[in-house]
Design a protein around this motif. Structure first.
Motif, PDB file in Angstrom:
ATOM      1  N   LEU A  93       1.630   4.651  -3.214  1.00  0.00           N
ATOM      2  CA  LEU A  93       1.262   6.066  -3.042  1.00  0.00           C
ATOM      3  C   LEU A  93       2.068   6.940  -4.008  1.00  0.00           C
ATOM      4  CD1 LEU A  93       1.105   6.277   0.863  1.00  0.00           C
ATOM      5  CD2 LEU A  93      -0.823   6.139  -0.734  1.00  0.00           C
ATOM      6  N   ASP A 144      -0.676  11.710  -3.498  1.00  0.00           N
ATOM      7  CA  ASP A 144      -1.097  11.285  -2.156  1.00  0.00           C
ATOM      8  C   ASP A 144      -0.179  11.842  -1.071  1.00  0.00           C
ATOM      9  OD1 ASP A 144      -3.064   9.299  -3.114  1.00  0.00           O
ATOM     10  OD2 ASP A 144      -1.282   8.272  -3.879  1.00  0.00           O
ATOM     11  N   ARG A 152       0.841  -1.218   0.000  1.00  0.00           N
ATOM     12  CA  ARG A 152       0.000   0.000   0.000  1.00  0.00           C
ATOM     13  C   ARG A 152       0.871   1.263   0.000  1.00  0.00           C
ATOM     14  NH1 ARG A 152      -5.177  -0.772   2.466  1.00  0.00           N
ATOM     15  NH2 ARG A 152      -5.408   1.492   2.468  1.00  0.00           N
TER      16      ARG A 152
END
Ligand code: NAP
Length: 479
Positions: free
Chosen positions: A312, A323, A308
């Motif tokens: 970004l 992000d 994850r």
């Protein structure tokens, strides 16, 4: 940018610093100077103090409903100007526009909340136990306040203090961080437009914080300091407040543990980790600093979190789809890089990130470190950057002891599906706030604050206004 105020706001007027000094405001995404704002010195601070002291008596007598309505109008104006305020915040602080819009809404909410609290200031009374006297209890504003805020939430850290001060009937001087003065100046303009009387709020932007604030705190006319910032500066200011016995609220640093038990829902835990770590690029006092993950799930958790984090997009906060914006300045980024280098030297494995990019701007990539040595410097330093440091634990007693083994106690995060364990561990953590299966605790309606060296007092919630009020007790004979 063109109509954003850049002067000091004193007694309801926009004025230059007495000696004409200015300080530059940089864009952390490019390193370029955005503009210059007035750089106040001690003489300007004295003028701001005079304005706050002069306005105090009349302001304290203003009807609570009138104070409430000013806050309500300011709440609406902030929301109407969300886009302008968000762009201003992103340009001086770096956070992506979507986050800046979120902060504008969060900041405005403090004004709505305290507009509702302004008309609920209660008193009390009754016959005393001996039957000879009555007690009449009223609550009065503590008096002129000094409010000192950091750069990481340029608007919300201001409204979290200004809201209750206005609601309680206090006048104030706001000293924002020199990196992010523009949001505070824009807020002062909004409050003026909302009808705040002259002198109730004064804003001094300065690069000389010590010279400006110390005489105010020692002088005896400022009756309250509300400070948000690092524990080291908080400690120094507490000492300065001792002379004139100034009341204090201290929102200081954190070193949040993020605990993932073997029975946690890992999707929820990874979502929570992304929020608790990456809100504001990790530049938050509530940021998870130490990830303690049970041995049986540590590999899986690390893999998912790295995936994850690695997805970004890093770049200037004004660009669509970004992000993660830049860190606040070169010094902030250098500190993060040094902490990572120290952890790696002590054997941490870099799952993703960990390299300072070339080029302009203070960018640092989202980074996950596994197998972090507990003696690494980032275990007892606020990382203040997008770096998740993972450690392994085996049992509940051990993880509670390790989580509490720090001088700080702002917030902790606990992830488990077991109700008994969730409550038991939360209650054993030495923190002012717990996120239970969630990575976000901040809410204007909840009391925000820490224990141990994370601070004194609470902001927000029903108790937030108490920090700006004193009791007065009248003894009245029964005749
Ligand atoms: P900082 O260095 O302590 O500065 C905070 C504010 O204090 C700035 O406006 C700063 O101005 C001012 N200041 C510094 N020295 C001063 C002095 N001698 N007299 C008067 N004012 C002085 O903290 P920061 O780096 O801006 O912010 C990050 C810290 O804030 C972190 O530790 C974070 O955890 C904490 N924080 C806590 C909360 C909370 O609610 N608990 C919320 C947000 C942030 P200058 O920069 O000009 O020195």
């Amino acid at each position: 940018m063109t109509d954003t105020p850049t002067q000091l706001f004193i007694g309801g007027a926009w004025v230059d610093a007495e000696d004409g000094a200015t300080l530059p405001v940089d864009d952390p995404a490019t390193g370029e100077v955005l503009c210059h704002v007035a750089d106040a010195g001690p003489k300007d601070a004295r003028l701001a103090e005079e304005a706050a002291v002069a306005a105090q008596e009349a302001w304290a007598r203003t009807a609570p409903r009138a104070r409430s309505e000013i806050l309500r109008r300011a709440y609406e104006l902030i929301l109407e100007r969300t886009d302008d305020l968000a762009h201003l915040m992103t340009s001086e602080m770096g956070k992506p526009l979507a986050e800046a819009r979120g902060e504008v809404a969060y900041a405005a909410e403090f004004f709505r909340w305290f507009s509702e609290e302004a008309v609920r200031i209660d008193g009390g009374g009754g016959i005393l136990p001996d039957g000879r006297n009555r007690m009449l209890l009223s609550r009065r504003p503590v008096g002129p306040c000094l409010l000192i805020t950091p750069w990481n939430f340029p608007l919300a850290m201001g409204t979290r203090k200004i809201g209750p001060a206005i609601a309680a009937g206090c006048t104030m001087i706001l000293k924002p961080a020199p990196q992010t003065p523009l949001s505070s100046l824009a807020l002062a303009a909004i409050l003026k437009e909302a009808g705040l009387p002259d002198g109730v709020l004064n804003v001094v932007t300065t690069s000389r914080a010590g010279e400006v604030c110390e005489p105010l705190l020692r002088g005896g006319r400022i009756r309250k300091l509300s400070f948000t910032g690092s524990t080291n500066v908080g400690r120094l200011l507490l000492a300065q407040c001792a002379d004139a016995v100034v009341r204090t609220s201290m929102e200081l640093g954190g070193n949040a543990p993020f605990i993932v038990f073997d029975d946690a829902d890992l999707d929820t835990a990874v979502d929570g980790a992304m929020l608790a770590k990456m809100r504001n690029m990790g530049e938050a006092c509530t940021a998870a600093n130490r990830f303690f993950v049970h041995r049986s799930v540590v590999e899986e958790f690390g893999r998912r979190l790295a995936e994850r984090m690695g997805a970004l997009v890093v770049g200037p906060g004004t660009r669509d789809g970004v992000d993660v914006g830049p860190l606040i300045d070169a010094a902030g980024r250098a500190k993060v890089a040094e902490l990572v280098a120290d952890a790696v030297e002590r054997g941490a494995e870099v799952l993703v990130g960990g390299r300072t990019p070339e080029g302009p701007g203070c960018f640092y990539p989202p980074t996950v470190l596994a197998d972090v040595d507990p003696d690494s410097r980032l275990m007892d330093t606020e990382i203040f950057g997008p770096v998740a440091a993972i450690l392994t634990f085996d049992d509940e007693d051990e993880v509670v002891r390790r989580a509490n083994d720090t001088p700080w106690g702002l917030v902790g995060y606990v992830f488990t599906e077991g109700l008994d364990r969730a409550l038991r561990v939360s209650e054993r953590l030495e923190v002012g706030m717990v996120g239970l299966n969630t990575g976000l605790v901040s809410n204007p309606a909840a009391p925000f604050g820490g224990v141990k060296q994370s601070g004194l007092g609470r902001e927000g919630g029903r108790v937030g206004i108490d920090e700006f009020l004193e009791y007065q007790y009248l003894a009245v004979p029964v005749r």
